[in-house]
Design a protein around this motif. Structure first.
Motif, PDB file in Angstrom:
ATOM      1  N   ALA A 179       0.967  -1.015  -0.193  1.00 53.22           N
ATOM      2  CA  ALA A 179      -0.139   0.003  -0.299  1.00 53.22           C
ATOM      3  C   ALA A 179       0.566   1.091   0.199  1.00 53.22           C
ATOM      4  O   ALA A 179       0.527   1.955  -0.720  1.00 53.22           O
ATOM      5  N   PHE A 180       2.020   1.199   0.393  1.00 57.33           N
ATOM      6  CA  PHE A 180       3.045   1.935   0.927  1.00 57.33           C
ATOM      7  C   PHE A 180       3.240   2.174  -0.713  1.00 57.33           C
ATOM      8  O   PHE A 180       3.602   3.608  -1.333  1.00 57.33           O
ATOM      9  N   HIS A 181       3.841   1.378  -1.255  1.00 57.48           N
ATOM     10  CA  HIS A 181       4.575   1.739  -2.841  1.00 57.48           C
ATOM     11  C   HIS A 181       3.324   1.928  -3.275  1.00 57.48           C
ATOM     12  O   HIS A 181       4.163   2.659  -4.762  1.00 57.48           O
ATOM     13  N   THR A 182       2.326   2.091  -3.278  1.00 56.67           N
ATOM     14  CA  THR A 182       1.114   1.892  -4.461  1.00 56.67           C
ATOM     15  C   THR A 182       0.576   3.657  -4.393  1.00 56.67           C
ATOM     16  O   THR A 182      -0.237   3.947  -5.004  1.00 56.67           O
ATOM     17  N   GLU A 183       1.592   4.248  -3.372  1.00 57.10           N
ATOM     18  CA  GLU A 183       0.950   6.425  -3.270  1.00 57.10           C
ATOM     19  C   GLU A 183       1.523   6.410  -4.685  1.00 57.10           C
ATOM     20  O   GLU A 183       1.761   7.872  -4.822  1.00 57.10           O
ATOM     21  N   ASP A 184       2.730   6.236  -5.001  1.00 56.11           N
ATOM     22  CA  ASP A 184       3.757   6.297  -6.219  1.00 56.11           C
ATOM     23  C   ASP A 184       3.031   5.744  -7.180  1.00 56.11           C
ATOM     24  O   ASP A 184       2.739   4.713  -7.393  1.00 56.11           O
ATOM     25  N   ILE A 185       2.703   6.897  -8.010  1.00 55.57           N
ATOM     26  CA  ILE A 185       1.919   5.914  -9.214  1.00 55.57           C
ATOM     27  C   ILE A 185       2.202   5.306 -10.124  1.00 55.57           C
ATOM     28  O   ILE A 185       2.162   3.953 -11.044  1.00 55.57           O
ATOM     29  N   ASP A 186       3.779   5.509 -10.250  1.00 56.82           N
ATOM     30  CA  ASP A 186       4.713   4.111 -11.360  1.00 56.82           C
ATOM     31  C   ASP A 186       4.831   2.915 -10.535  1.00 56.82           C
ATOM     32  O   ASP A 186       5.211   2.472 -10.883  1.00 56.82           O
ATOM     33  N   GLN A 187       4.749   3.064  -9.638  1.00 59.86           N
ATOM     34  CA  GLN A 187       4.648   1.954  -8.976  1.00 59.86           C
ATOM     35  C   GLN A 187       4.193   1.265  -8.362  1.00 59.86           C
ATOM     36  O   GLN A 187       3.463   0.020  -8.441  1.00 59.86           O
ATOM     37  N   ALA A 188       2.764   2.206  -8.543  1.00 56.98           N
ATOM     38  CA  ALA A 188       1.110   1.454  -8.587  1.00 56.98           C
ATOM     39  C   ALA A 188       1.295   0.396 -10.423  1.00 56.98           C
ATOM     40  O   ALA A 188       0.280  -0.349 -10.250  1.00 56.98           O
ATOM     41  N   ASN A 189       1.918   1.217 -11.082  1.00 51.82           N
ATOM     42  CA  ASN A 189       1.573   0.070 -12.741  1.00 51.82           C
ATOM     43  C   ASN A 189       2.655  -0.527 -12.726  1.00 51.82           C
ATOM     44  O   ASN A 189       2.621  -2.077 -12.867  1.00 51.82           O
ATOM     45  N   ASP A 190       4.209  -0.334 -11.916  1.00 53.49           N
ATOM     46  CA  ASP A 190       4.853  -1.267 -11.455  1.00 53.49           C
ATOM     47  C   ASP A 190       3.872  -3.040 -11.121  1.00 53.49           C
ATOM     48  O   ASP A 190       4.345  -3.858 -11.362  1.00 53.49           O
ATOM     49  N   LEU A 191       3.627  -2.235 -10.326  1.00 48.67           N
ATOM     50  CA  LEU A 191       2.516  -3.410  -8.869  1.00 48.67           C
ATOM     51  C   LEU A 191       2.041  -4.884 -10.281  1.00 48.67           C
ATOM     52  O   LEU A 191       1.559  -6.012 -10.198  1.00 48.67           O
ATOM     53  N   CYS A 226      -7.900  -4.180   0.553  1.00 52.74           N
ATOM     54  CA  CYS A 226      -8.396  -2.455   0.028  1.00 52.74           C
ATOM     55  C   CYS A 226      -7.717  -1.744   0.376  1.00 52.74           C
ATOM     56  O   CYS A 226      -7.902  -0.557  -0.430  1.00 52.74           O
ATOM     57  N   GLU A 227      -6.680  -1.262   1.353  1.00 53.96           N
ATOM     58  CA  GLU A 227      -6.015   0.213   1.300  1.00 53.96           C
ATOM     59  C   GLU A 227      -5.259   0.012  -0.065  1.00 53.96           C
ATOM     60  O   GLU A 227      -4.510   0.633  -0.672  1.00 53.96           O
ATOM     61  N   VAL A 228      -4.822  -1.012  -0.497  1.00 51.77           N
ATOM     62  CA  VAL A 228      -3.736  -1.544  -1.899  1.00 51.77           C
ATOM     63  C   VAL A 228      -4.791  -0.900  -2.959  1.00 51.77           C
ATOM     64  O   VAL A 228      -4.314   0.211  -3.667  1.00 51.77           O
ATOM     65  N   ILE A 229      -5.908  -1.210  -3.263  1.00 57.77           N
ATOM     66  CA  ILE A 229      -6.668  -0.818  -3.765  1.00 57.77           C
ATOM     67  C   ILE A 229      -6.662   0.316  -4.089  1.00 57.77           C
ATOM     68  O   ILE A 229      -7.295   1.203  -5.529  1.00 57.77           O
ATOM     69  N   GLY A 230      -6.878   1.138  -3.239  1.00 52.25           N
ATOM     70  CA  GLY A 230      -7.446   2.199  -3.095  1.00 52.25           C
ATOM     71  C   GLY A 230      -6.612   3.004  -3.365  1.00 52.25           C
ATOM     72  O   GLY A 230      -6.246   4.368  -3.713  1.00 52.25           O
ATOM     73  N   ASN A 231      -5.847   3.170  -2.715  1.00 53.30           N
ATOM     74  CA  ASN A 231      -3.792   4.002  -3.237  1.00 53.30           C
ATOM     75  C   ASN A 231      -3.760   3.919  -4.909  1.00 53.30           C
ATOM     76  O   ASN A 231      -3.209   5.272  -5.726  1.00 53.30           O
ATOM     77  N   ALA A 232      -3.321   2.373  -4.987  1.00 53.37           N
ATOM     78  CA  ALA A 232      -3.200   2.025  -6.727  1.00 53.37           C
ATOM     79  C   ALA A 232      -4.536   2.996  -7.878  1.00 53.37           C
ATOM     80  O   ALA A 232      -4.049   3.228  -8.609  1.00 53.37           O
ATOM     81  N   VAL A 233      -5.299   3.068  -7.205  1.00 48.21           N
ATOM     82  CA  VAL A 233      -6.488   3.250  -8.340  1.00 48.21           C
ATOM     83  C   VAL A 233      -6.410   5.123  -8.798  1.00 48.21           C
ATOM     84  O   VAL A 233      -6.902   5.564  -9.240  1.00 48.21           O
ATOM     85  N   GLN A 234      -6.095   6.487  -7.555  1.00 52.58           N
ATOM     86  CA  GLN A 234      -5.911   7.525  -7.476  1.00 52.58           C
ATOM     87  C   GLN A 234      -5.380   7.512  -8.716  1.00 52.58           C
ATOM     88  O   GLN A 234      -3.808   7.712  -8.795  1.00 52.58           O
TER      89      GLN A 234
END
Length: 345
Positions: free
Chosen positions: A115-127, A152-160
């Motif tokens: 969830a911490f990593h997916t706060e960064d949009i590039d890292q969310a795309n990498d995930l 749920c927190e991972v998803i919430g961060n990743a979709v923003q």
């Protein structure tokens, strides 16, 4: 962040093994370029210790013993490595999550790190590209509520603000599963995290909002507005207010469902409560949503709306801490019809 501050604050005097703090890097021998490529972790430690609670005049800076020096260097090297290769780091956390033998606590910790990593949009795309987001989405159906909440927190961060992942979430089972959790879960934190993820998904995204409406997500959220869990209520109010502000045509839907009458009833309840017992954040969110609906659509006011709003405004007092709530009450009072047709609540 550390390196940026160290450029301004830290100088190492390696010849003596002592470290001290200054505001001018040019005094020492460690130049800007060398500092960035080979940061002196011991100097960073001393800079950090400077801001602890112990009075600076009682602190004596001494060379570190070899055992502590090695431990610190290894710990900071591991920390730096995580940022140098976030994909490798995320792969490691995914292995923990996917391993059925992983203890629950480790699995949750791994999801929190993702969830911490997916706060960064590039890292969310990498995930997403390494298949990790798909794994996390599957875990919202996990039987353990703590694991569900973390997923749920991972998803919430990743979709923003991420069109690619929003498309994935709306074209698969994800949004439907989140709505199911928000509506039927018996666990408070699961409800909160799932509504937060839904809010992150639909805010500012018309395609996701269309899917949300197709799944009748509005019914789930309007029910959540009446929840006795304050955070569930607050996040639901926030979701509807944002949707209606960004897409004013959605106001018609919520007005037709009778949401304004629910909000007026909530204002009546707030007016009867003491200032200590009511949640002022919920009061503010309720008034904001009511104002959004009233200004964007033809809202039928209850016959006693004027007395309700007046009583609420009086109960708020005239202090600065409730200034916005008072102003919203005043605006709604001006919009409240006096001679037009009204309805009974």
């Amino acid at each position: 962040w550390y390196l940026g501050r160290v450029r301004e604050a830290v100088v190492s005097t390696q010849s003596t093994g002592h470290y001290y703090i200054t505001n001018n890097l040019s005094v020492g021998t460690m130049g800007e370029e060398n500092l960035e490529s080979h940061p002196n972790w011991n100097a960073i430690l001393q800079w950090s210790l400077r801001f602890q609670d112990q009075p600076s005049d009682n602190r004596v800076l001494e060379p570190m013993d070899q055992q502590r020096r090695e431990f610190l260097n290894q710990a900071l090297a591991d920390y730096a490595a995580a940022f140098e290769d976030p994909v490798k780091n995320m792969r490691g956390y995914l292995e923990i999550v996917k391993n059925p033998e992983s203890p629950k606590e480790q699995c949750i910790e791994a999801l929190e790190e993702l969830a911490f990593h997916t706060e960064d949009i590039d890292q969310a795309n990498d995930l997403y590209l390494i298949g990790g987001l798909q794994v996390c989405c599957a875990y919202i159906k996990h039987p353990d509520p703590d694991v569900q909440s973390a997923a749920c927190e991972v998803i919430g961060n990743a979709v923003q603000n991420n069109e690619k992942i929003v498309h994935f979430a709306t074209e698969t089972f994800v949004l439907g599963d989140l709505l199911s959790l928000a509506d039927t879960s018996k666990h408070q934190n699961v409800k909160i995290k799932s509504i937060l993820a839904i809010s992150c998904l639909v805010r500012g995204n018309k395609s996701a909002l269309d899917k949300y409406n197709e799944l009748e997500g509005y019914n789930v959220i309007v029910r959540a507005v009446q929840s006795d869990i304050p955070k569930v209520q607050l996040k639901s109010l926030f979701l509807v207010a944002n949707v209606c502000a960004e897409f004013p045509e959605q106001c018609k839907l919520y007005v037709s469902m009778g949401l304004p009458q629910q909000l007026f009833a909530m204002c009546d309840k707030f007016a009867a409560e003491s200032s200590e017992s009511r949640d002022i954040n919920i009061v503010l969110s309720t008034l904001r949503l009511l104002m959004t609906l009233v200004t964007n659509w033809d809202v039928p006011f209850p016959s006693d709306s004027s007395s309700t709003l007046s009583a609420l405004k009086d109960s708020l007092g005239d202090g600065d801490s409730t200034r916005e709530e008072q102003e919203l009450c005043s605006k709604l009072l001006k919009l409240s019809p006096t001679n037009s047709e009204t309805i009974d609540r």
